[in-house]
Design a protein around this motif. Structure first.
Motif, short mmCIF file in Angstrom:
data_model
loop_
_atom_site.label_atom_id
_atom_site.label_comp_id
_atom_site.label_asym_id
_atom_site.label_seq_id
_atom_site.Cartn_x
_atom_site.Cartn_y
_atom_site.Cartn_z
N GLY A 68 0.83 -1.27 -0.03
CA GLY A 68 0.08 0.24 0.11
C GLY A 68 0.73 1.33 0.18
N ALA A 69 0.24 2.26 0.49
CA ALA A 69 1.04 3.60 0.36
C ALA A 69 1.67 3.82 1.91
CB ALA A 69 -0.12 4.57 0.17
N SER A 70 2.19 2.80 2.57
CA SER A 70 2.63 2.79 3.91
C SER A 70 3.87 3.49 3.81
CB SER A 70 2.59 1.53 4.35
OG SER A 70 3.17 1.71 5.69
N ARG A 71 4.15 4.77 4.24
CA ARG A 71 5.44 5.44 4.24
C ARG A 71 6.25 4.61 5.23
NH1 ARG A 71 6.82 11.27 6.58
NH2 ARG A 71 8.88 11.23 5.70
N LYS A 72 5.61 4.25 6.33
CA LYS A 72 6.56 3.47 7.33
C LYS A 72 7.46 2.63 6.75
CE LYS A 72 4.97 0.46 10.52
NZ LYS A 72 4.24 0.16 11.94
N TYR A 73 6.86 1.69 5.90
CA TYR A 73 7.61 0.23 5.46
C TYR A 73 8.50 1.03 4.25
CZ TYR A 73 4.54 -2.40 8.27
OH TYR A 73 4.01 -3.00 9.30
N ARG A 74 8.24 2.10 3.57
CA ARG A 74 9.38 2.50 2.52
C ARG A 74 10.54 3.06 3.26
NH1 ARG A 74 4.35 4.35 0.24
NH2 ARG A 74 5.14 6.49 0.58
N LEU A 75 10.25 3.84 4.19
CA LEU A 75 11.20 4.65 4.96
C LEU A 75 12.10 3.54 5.84
CD1 LEU A 75 12.55 7.05 5.86
CD2 LEU A 75 10.85 7.06 7.84
N GLY A 76 11.53 2.61 6.40
CA GLY A 76 12.09 1.39 7.13
C GLY A 76 13.13 0.74 6.10
N ALA A 77 12.39 0.16 5.08
CA ALA A 77 13.29 -0.43 4.08
C ALA A 77 14.32 0.37 3.61
CB ALA A 77 12.33 -1.07 2.90
N GLY A 78 13.95 1.50 3.23
CA GLY A 78 15.02 2.49 2.49
C GLY A 78 16.31 2.74 3.59
N LEU A 79 16.08 2.76 4.83
CA LEU A 79 17.04 3.08 5.99
C LEU A 79 17.83 1.87 6.19
CD1 LEU A 79 15.30 4.94 8.59
CD2 LEU A 79 17.12 5.94 7.27
N ILE A 80 17.23 0.53 5.87
CA ILE A 80 18.13 -0.64 6.15
C ILE A 80 18.90 -0.74 4.85
CG2 ILE A 80 17.82 -3.18 6.23
CD1 ILE A 80 15.17 -2.72 7.60
N MET A 81 18.35 -0.66 3.78
CA MET A 81 19.33 -0.64 2.52
C MET A 81 20.49 0.38 2.60
SD MET A 81 16.77 -0.42 -0.79
CE MET A 81 15.02 -1.34 -0.37
N ALA A 82 20.19 1.62 3.04
CA ALA A 82 21.21 2.69 3.09
C ALA A 82 22.38 2.20 4.10
CB ALA A 82 20.67 4.06 3.38
N GLY A 83 21.66 1.90 5.08
CA GLY A 83 22.63 1.50 6.46
C GLY A 83 23.64 0.28 6.22
N ALA A 84 23.06 -0.67 5.41
CA ALA A 84 23.75 -1.91 5.28
C ALA A 84 24.86 -1.42 4.19
CB ALA A 84 23.10 -2.88 4.66
N ALA A 85 24.63 -0.72 3.38
CA ALA A 85 25.61 -0.15 2.14
C ALA A 85 26.80 0.65 3.04
CB ALA A 85 24.94 0.72 1.16
N VAL A 86 26.31 1.67 3.82
CA VAL A 86 27.30 2.59 4.31
C VAL A 86 28.17 1.84 5.47
CG1 VAL A 86 27.56 4.34 6.09
CG2 VAL A 86 25.90 4.69 3.94
N PHE A 87 27.37 0.86 6.45
CA PHE A 87 28.10 0.08 7.36
C PHE A 87 29.28 -0.66 6.91
CE2 PHE A 87 28.63 -3.59 10.06
CZ PHE A 87 28.83 -2.97 11.18
N SER A 88 28.63 -1.66 5.75
CA SER A 88 29.50 -2.61 5.10
C SER A 88 30.49 -2.23 4.40
CB SER A 88 28.76 -3.87 4.56
OG SER A 88 28.06 -4.57 5.53
N GLY A 89 29.98 -0.82 3.48
CA GLY A 89 30.85 -0.43 2.53
C GLY A 89 32.13 0.36 3.03
N SER A 90 31.89 0.70 4.31
CA SER A 90 33.04 1.51 4.97
C SER A 90 34.02 0.68 5.43
CB SER A 90 32.34 2.48 5.95
OG SER A 90 31.69 1.81 7.07
N ILE A 91 33.38 -0.42 6.26
CA ILE A 91 34.42 -1.59 6.55
C ILE A 91 35.21 -2.17 5.26
CG2 ILE A 91 34.58 -3.74 7.84
CD1 ILE A 91 31.89 -2.83 9.22
N PHE A 92 34.56 -2.38 4.37
CA PHE A 92 35.16 -2.94 3.10
C PHE A 92 36.28 -2.08 2.45
CE2 PHE A 92 31.26 -5.38 1.94
CZ PHE A 92 31.48 -6.54 2.68
#
Length: 124
Positions: A68-92
């Protein structure tokens, strides 16, 4: 951000984590001069975080709130994607550059905070 995008992102993040994990287990040990075991462990932690978060995104993509139009799930998923990329990418980056890019060190926790925030948003 639709479920298909979240699903594909989760699949790519998981595949990246598995690939980088395999390289960390085999390729980093073959380098000359050898990579210190502490650096290999850091690399493996970053790989594991990609796998965990990629699998989580695959699961999140099936949640009805994302359809649906749930902003909550879009925002949560986006933060998880970005966080995983930044966290792991910076360590790599730190490990691969053998600490030549020390400025990446303070960025790593920002990725962790982003992932945590994403999961908290989903839980609310």
């Amino acid at each position: 951000m639709n479920p298909s995008f979240v699903f594909r992102s989760g699949a790519l993040i998981t595949a990246t984590g598995i690939s980088f994990g395999a390289f960390g287990s085999h390729g980093l040990r073959a380098l000359k001069p050898p990579m210190p075991e502490t650096k290999i462990n850091s690399w493996n932690i970053a790989s594991n975080y990609l796998i965990y978060n990629g699998l989580a995104l695959l699961a999140i993509s099936f949640h009805p709130g994302l359809l649906g139009a749930s902003r909550k799930y879009r925002l949560g998923a986006g933060l998880i994607m970005a966080g995983a990329a930044v966290f792991s990418g910076s360590i790599f980056g730190l490990v691969a550059a053998r600490d030549k890019f020390r400025w990446l060190g303070p960025i790593t926790p920002l990725g962790g905070v982003s992932m945590i925030a994403g999961y908290i948003i989903l839980a609310l």
